[in-house]
Design a protein around this motif. Sequence first.
Motif, PDB file in Angstrom:
ATOM      1  N   UNK A  41       0.819  -1.216   0.000  1.00 50.86           N
ATOM      2  CA  UNK A  41       0.000   0.000   0.000  1.00 50.86           C
ATOM      3  C   UNK A  41       0.847   1.257   0.000  1.00 50.86           C
ATOM      4  N   UNK A  42       1.919   1.260   0.773  1.00 53.40           N
ATOM      5  CA  UNK A  42       2.808   2.424   0.836  1.00 53.40           C
ATOM      6  C   UNK A  42       3.496   2.634  -0.505  1.00 53.40           C
ATOM      7  N   UNK A  43       3.980   1.569  -1.102  1.00 51.07           N
ATOM      8  CA  UNK A  43       4.666   1.699  -2.387  1.00 51.07           C
ATOM      9  C   UNK A  43       3.711   2.129  -3.490  1.00 51.07           C
ATOM     10  N   UNK A  44       2.474   1.660  -3.438  1.00 52.76           N
ATOM     11  CA  UNK A  44       1.476   2.085  -4.427  1.00 52.76           C
ATOM     12  C   UNK A  44       1.222   3.587  -4.284  1.00 52.76           C
ATOM     13  N   UNK A  45       1.084   4.068  -3.041  1.00 55.82           N
ATOM     14  CA  UNK A  45       0.876   5.492  -2.809  1.00 55.82           C
ATOM     15  C   UNK A  45       2.080   6.298  -3.281  1.00 55.82           C
ATOM     16  N   UNK A  46       3.297   5.845  -2.976  1.00 59.06           N
ATOM     17  CA  UNK A  46       4.507   6.549  -3.422  1.00 59.06           C
ATOM     18  C   UNK A  46       4.558   6.636  -4.945  1.00 59.06           C
ATOM     19  N   UNK A  47       4.204   5.554  -5.608  1.00 56.84           N
ATOM     20  CA  UNK A  47       4.207   5.554  -7.069  1.00 56.84           C
ATOM     21  C   UNK A  47       3.200   6.525  -7.646  1.00 56.84           C
ATOM     22  N   UNK A  48       2.018   6.565  -7.063  1.00 56.50           N
ATOM     23  CA  UNK A  48       0.989   7.476  -7.571  1.00 56.50           C
ATOM     24  C   UNK A  48       1.355   8.934  -7.335  1.00 56.50           C
ATOM     25  N   UNK A  49       1.951   9.230  -6.192  1.00 57.24           N
ATOM     26  CA  UNK A  49       2.379  10.608  -5.921  1.00 57.24           C
ATOM     27  C   UNK A  49       3.516  11.005  -6.859  1.00 57.24           C
ATOM     28  N   UNK A  50       4.418  10.069  -7.153  1.00 57.03           N
ATOM     29  CA  UNK A  50       5.503  10.358  -8.092  1.00 57.03           C
ATOM     30  C   UNK A  50       4.954  10.632  -9.484  1.00 57.03           C
ATOM     31  N   UNK A  51       3.956   9.859  -9.910  1.00 54.52           N
ATOM     32  CA  UNK A  51       3.341  10.101 -11.224  1.00 54.52           C
ATOM     33  C   UNK A  51       2.659  11.459 -11.263  1.00 54.52           C
ATOM     34  N   UNK A  52       2.008  11.836 -10.179  1.00 55.06           N
ATOM     35  CA  UNK A  52       1.355  13.137 -10.107  1.00 55.06           C
ATOM     36  C   UNK A  52       2.380  14.269 -10.174  1.00 55.06           C
ATOM     37  N   UNK A  53       3.488  14.119  -9.460  1.00 58.82           N
ATOM     38  CA  UNK A  53       4.536  15.132  -9.499  1.00 58.82           C
ATOM     39  C   UNK A  53       5.175  15.267 -10.868  1.00 58.82           C
ATOM     40  N   UNK A  54       5.396  14.127 -11.532  1.00 56.29           N
ATOM     41  CA  UNK A  54       5.967  14.165 -12.878  1.00 56.29           C
ATOM     42  C   UNK A  54       5.003  14.839 -13.846  1.00 56.29           C
ATOM     43  N   UNK A  55       3.715  14.526 -13.727  1.00 59.46           N
ATOM     44  CA  UNK A  55       2.711  15.150 -14.586  1.00 59.46           C
ATOM     45  C   UNK A  55       2.650  16.653 -14.343  1.00 59.46           C
ATOM     46  N   UNK A  56       2.751  17.072 -13.090  1.00 60.12           N
ATOM     47  CA  UNK A  56       2.741  18.503 -12.778  1.00 60.12           C
ATOM     48  C   UNK A  56       3.972  19.195 -13.358  1.00 60.12           C
TER      49      UNK A  56
END
Length: 81
Positions: A41-56
Amino acid sequence: MDRDTLNVSQRKDDGFAYEPVERFGASMTSPRPWNTQALAGVERLNGRVAMLGFTAAIAGELLTGKGMVGQLGALLQWYLG
């Protein structure tokens, strides 16, 4: 020694079962199994936040015409100047 100076693992009267105190760094080499469900769960959240930051960062580059370093410099110049 009064009650406030006791280590939390030495307190037995609060009804909470504390884990034993380990030496510094022992948890990294412990033979105990990892809680893989919590880590997933933690790694999934980290991955999604990283994708959001890259998109931003990409959206900011498209809007400003500057790369990530240029955006950071512009932000610092605006904030400090």
